[in-house]
Motif scaffolding. Structure first.
Motif, PDB file in Angstrom:
ATOM      1  N   LYS A   2       0.825  -1.204   0.000  1.00  0.00           N
ATOM      2  CA  LYS A   2       0.000   0.000   0.000  1.00  0.00           C
ATOM      3  C   LYS A   2       0.862   1.257   0.000  1.00  0.00           C
ATOM      4  O   LYS A   2       0.572   2.225  -0.717  1.00  0.00           O
ATOM      5  CB  LYS A   2      -0.922  -0.018   1.224  1.00  0.00           C
ATOM      6  CG  LYS A   2      -1.927   1.108   1.283  1.00  0.00           C
ATOM      7  CD  LYS A   2      -2.845   0.924   2.466  1.00  0.00           C
ATOM      8  CE  LYS A   2      -3.891   2.014   2.549  1.00  0.00           C
ATOM      9  NZ  LYS A   2      -4.812   1.818   3.684  1.00  0.00           N
ATOM     10  N   SER A  79      -7.348  -7.916   0.503  1.00  0.00           N
ATOM     11  CA  SER A  79      -6.211  -7.003   0.628  1.00  0.00           C
ATOM     12  C   SER A  79      -6.206  -5.955  -0.471  1.00  0.00           C
ATOM     13  O   SER A  79      -5.754  -4.816  -0.252  1.00  0.00           O
ATOM     14  CB  SER A  79      -4.898  -7.796   0.601  1.00  0.00           C
ATOM     15  OG  SER A  79      -4.837  -8.721   1.666  1.00  0.00           O
ATOM     16  N   VAL A  82      -8.039  -2.954   0.600  1.00  0.00           N
ATOM     17  CA  VAL A  82      -7.284  -2.143   1.555  1.00  0.00           C
ATOM     18  C   VAL A  82      -6.189  -1.354   0.833  1.00  0.00           C
ATOM     19  O   VAL A  82      -5.969  -0.171   1.124  1.00  0.00           O
ATOM     20  CB  VAL A  82      -6.673  -3.042   2.648  1.00  0.00           C
ATOM     21  CG1 VAL A  82      -5.871  -2.208   3.648  1.00  0.00           C
ATOM     22  CG2 VAL A  82      -7.784  -3.810   3.377  1.00  0.00           C
ATOM     23  N   ALA A 142      -3.977  -2.098   9.598  1.00  0.00           N
ATOM     24  CA  ALA A 142      -4.055  -3.461   9.059  1.00  0.00           C
ATOM     25  C   ALA A 142      -4.434  -4.469  10.141  1.00  0.00           C
ATOM     26  O   ALA A 142      -5.249  -5.367   9.907  1.00  0.00           O
ATOM     27  CB  ALA A 142      -2.713  -3.843   8.421  1.00  0.00           C
ATOM     28  N   GLU A 145      -8.168  -4.308  10.964  1.00  0.00           N
ATOM     29  CA  GLU A 145      -9.101  -4.434   9.838  1.00  0.00           C
ATOM     30  C   GLU A 145     -10.272  -5.347  10.191  1.00  0.00           C
ATOM     31  O   GLU A 145     -10.101  -6.434  10.747  1.00  0.00           O
ATOM     32  CB  GLU A 145      -8.362  -4.991   8.617  1.00  0.00           C
ATOM     33  CG  GLU A 145      -9.202  -5.073   7.366  1.00  0.00           C
ATOM     34  CD  GLU A 145      -9.706  -3.728   6.895  1.00  0.00           C
ATOM     35  OE1 GLU A 145     -10.821  -3.672   6.356  1.00  0.00           O
ATOM     36  OE2 GLU A 145      -8.969  -2.724   7.079  1.00  0.00           O
ATOM     37  N   THR A 161     -10.122 -15.721   5.571  1.00  0.00           N
ATOM     38  CA  THR A 161     -10.061 -14.286   5.848  1.00  0.00           C
ATOM     39  C   THR A 161     -10.556 -13.997   7.276  1.00  0.00           C
ATOM     40  O   THR A 161     -11.137 -12.941   7.536  1.00  0.00           O
ATOM     41  CB  THR A 161     -10.915 -13.501   4.836  1.00  0.00           C
ATOM     42  OG1 THR A 161     -12.288 -13.968   4.908  1.00  0.00           O
ATOM     43  CG2 THR A 161     -10.407 -13.696   3.424  1.00  0.00           C
TER      44      THR A 161
END
Length: 215
Positions: A2, A79, A82, A142, A145, A161
């Motif tokens: 990211k 992901s 994100v 993170a 999350e 997940t």
């Protein structure tokens, strides 16, 4: 990943191009909307077995991918949402790039340094305080999350997940095990604290400030 995307986009948006302010606004929008339930639902519909992405792949004769049904791919799909929300980090990188003295680039150009050498010897060292701050904030975000994993896959498939935030929610509000949820919350807090302290300890080796010193 990211932070890398945020830095790349920030460097592109730092260029003097026509209409660049509009592009900066567009790239920041995902950070405003990305954490919402509505965007998570949209993401689920895009990546479901009969979703928009698989239809696009089918149009070019590429087999459909079970983005949300395969445990090995589902976490990557989550992901991506994100990573897509890199606007806040990008804005900070852009502000950092604006503060890099142009005289340093001019001197490096006179010495024959190419763009890649200038980046590693001027741009990145000058941005390390911003990298340090963004790294801390993204680690915290993170590990906390919850929305994307809960809305898109509800922790599945096969717990692929099943993030800590989802476990805490299920323990507290579905199974009514408040003790387990509280203990898990403390485990998350300690994990975030230890990782943050580790990054702070390592910052003395790679974070540089304008006065020429390190943290």
């Amino acid at each position: 990943m990211k932070l890398v995307m945020a830095l790349i986009v920030a460097m592109i948006l730092n260029m003097r191009l026509k209409g660049i302010n509009l592009f900066r606004t567009v790239y920041y929008l995902p950070s405003i909307m990305g954490g919402s339930v509505a965007i998570s639902i949209l993401w689920r519909f895009m990546f479901m077995k009969e979703g928009m992405l698989n239809k696009m792949l089918g149009a070019v004769y590429i087999p459909a991918v079970d983005w949300l049904g395969d445990p090995d791919i589902a976490l990557v799909t989550i992901s991506l949402l994100v990573i897509w929300q890199f606007g806040s980090s990008m804005v900070l990188f852009l502000a950092g790039l604006k503060n890099v003295p142009t005289e340093l680039y001019e001197a490096a150009s006179v010495d024959g340094a190419n763009k890649w050498v200038q980046f590693w010897n001027i741009t990145f060292p000058m941005l390390t305080p911003v990298v340090f701050f963004n790294l801390i904030m993204q680690i915290i975000h993170a590990l906390q999350e919850f929305t994307s994993a809960f809305i898109i896959t509800n922790g599945g498939p096969n717990h692929g997940t099943y993030l800590m935030g989802v476990k805490i929610y299920e323990d507290a509000f579905q199974n009514l095990k408040m003790g387990y949820a509280s203990a898990s919350s403390w485990v998350m807090f300690v994990a975030i604290l230890l990782i943050t302290l580790l990054v702070f300890r390592s910052s003395s080796a790679w974070v540089f400030y304008n006065d020429g010193g390190m943290d």
